[in-house]
Design an enzyme around this catalytic site. Sequence first.
Site, PDB file in Angstrom:
ATOM      1  N   ARG A 108       0.670  -1.226  -0.439  1.00  0.00           N
ATOM      2  CA  ARG A 108      -0.108   0.279   0.276  1.00  0.00           C
ATOM      3  C   ARG A 108       0.901   1.508  -0.197  1.00  0.00           C
ATOM      4  NH1 ARG A 108      -5.177   1.554   1.671  1.00  0.00           N
ATOM      5  NH2 ARG A 108      -5.400   3.686   2.652  1.00  0.00           N
ATOM      6  N   HIS A 135      -6.909   1.285  -6.753  1.00  0.00           N
ATOM      7  CA  HIS A 135      -7.319   0.803  -5.232  1.00  0.00           C
ATOM      8  C   HIS A 135      -8.818  -0.753  -5.200  1.00  0.00           C
ATOM      9  CE1 HIS A 135      -7.857   0.105  -0.855  1.00  0.00           C
ATOM     10  NE2 HIS A 135      -8.621   1.186  -0.501  1.00  0.00           N
ATOM     11  N   GLN A 138     -10.884  -2.425  -2.506  1.00  0.00           N
ATOM     12  CA  GLN A 138     -11.995  -1.553  -1.589  1.00  0.00           C
ATOM     13  C   GLN A 138     -13.031  -1.975  -3.104  1.00  0.00           C
ATOM     14  OE1 GLN A 138     -11.830   0.612   0.521  1.00  0.00           O
ATOM     15  NE2 GLN A 138     -13.767   0.336  -0.074  1.00  0.00           N
ATOM     16  N   ASP A 231     -15.179  10.031  -1.732  1.00  0.00           N
ATOM     17  CA  ASP A 231     -14.055   9.643  -1.118  1.00  0.00           C
ATOM     18  C   ASP A 231     -13.692  11.397  -1.711  1.00  0.00           C
ATOM     19  OD1 ASP A 231     -11.715   8.283  -0.543  1.00  0.00           O
ATOM     20  OD2 ASP A 231     -10.938   8.466  -2.452  1.00  0.00           O
ATOM     21  N   CYS A 272     -15.325   4.951   1.048  1.00  0.00           N
ATOM     22  CA  CYS A 272     -14.334   4.000   1.203  1.00  0.00           C
ATOM     23  C   CYS A 272     -13.678   4.246   2.435  1.00  0.00           C
ATOM     24  CB  CYS A 272     -13.451   4.129  -0.215  1.00  0.00           C
ATOM     25  SG  CYS A 272     -12.155   5.686   0.008  1.00  0.00           S
ATOM     26  N   ARG A 316     -14.428  -5.656   3.487  1.00  0.00           N
ATOM     27  CA  ARG A 316     -12.902  -5.072   3.202  1.00  0.00           C
ATOM     28  C   ARG A 316     -11.797  -6.559   3.425  1.00  0.00           C
ATOM     29  NH1 ARG A 316     -10.082  -0.976   2.672  1.00  0.00           N
ATOM     30  NH2 ARG A 316      -8.439  -2.189   1.606  1.00  0.00           N
TER      31      ARG A 316
END
Length: 328
Positions: A108, A135, A138, A231, A272, A316
């Site tokens: 990440r 991502h 996600q 987001d 997210c 997740r």
Amino acid sequence: MAVNLKGRSFLTLMDFTPSEIRYMLDLSHDLKSKKRAGIFNYVLKGKNIVLLFEKTSTRTRCAFEVAALEEGAHVTYLDQNSSQMGKKESLEDTAKVLGRFYDGIEYRGYKQSVVEDLAKYSGVPVWNGLTDVDHPTQILADMMTIEEHVAKPLNKVKVVFAGDTRNNMSYAWMYGCAKMGMHFVAFGPKELAPSQEVMDKVQAIAKETGAVIEFSSDAEAVKGADVIYTDVWASMGEEAQIPERVRLLTPYKVTMELLQKTGNPDVIFMHCLPAFHDFETKMAKDMKEQGHDIREVTDEVFRSRHSVVFDEAENRMHTIKAVMVATL
């Protein structure tokens, strides 16, 4: 046709066929059901996994650690101060070393090229926990959540992403929707529109899958949406751009009025996380004192019946577990 993902890396959904993505989603639902029934098969027993974090995280780290441990794997966590990668040792050399110790590597951070090089040189499956342009874990969690809350197959679902439509979450959604034949609308200012390169890439896939991928600055674009997604307006490292982002993106804040414009009483709100929905964080308070309201969604929406953000956060873990189980 049987799906076998053993040994594959998970760098972007663009690397997978719709049937392979469907397989990972089905496996996610199955593993979630088993966890709730207290059933663990420990299929990762004896496996060792390393998590490389150049960007901090709550959900991604915890999801990988809990998912791995529940299936019997051992986890090592390394942040940017805990390894020599890129400082006293090249990325290539680090990847080769980690590949000798570990059965899988999560990364990440920032550049997509880093996660790609880890996969190129390590010889083991590598999983993308977030980069500047993607991502994918996600999106798997988001699709799983949609299947739990929207009574339609994915290829009948309309997702509207409101805000900065050329950030990594918007792009990741474009890749996922293109692959799964979904209707995606990037809803934001023209100054922050998706790049033509990305649009061309997803449009080529959409021709094969029947997906619809659009950009619009008109609020009419949310009509008929099943999902409103947003987001934060400035990613890590972009704090200096906050005043300009607030100016550009405030018209695209997710409010109850925006949800009502969908004409869908059952529209769901997704994010997210973490989210700025109130002023209970230091950053939101500090920015408010400087005259900037950085909330991308109102508290009313975030806490409403439309919001499924905490189901989404839980998923997740289930989807990351599925990715590790499938590839190891």
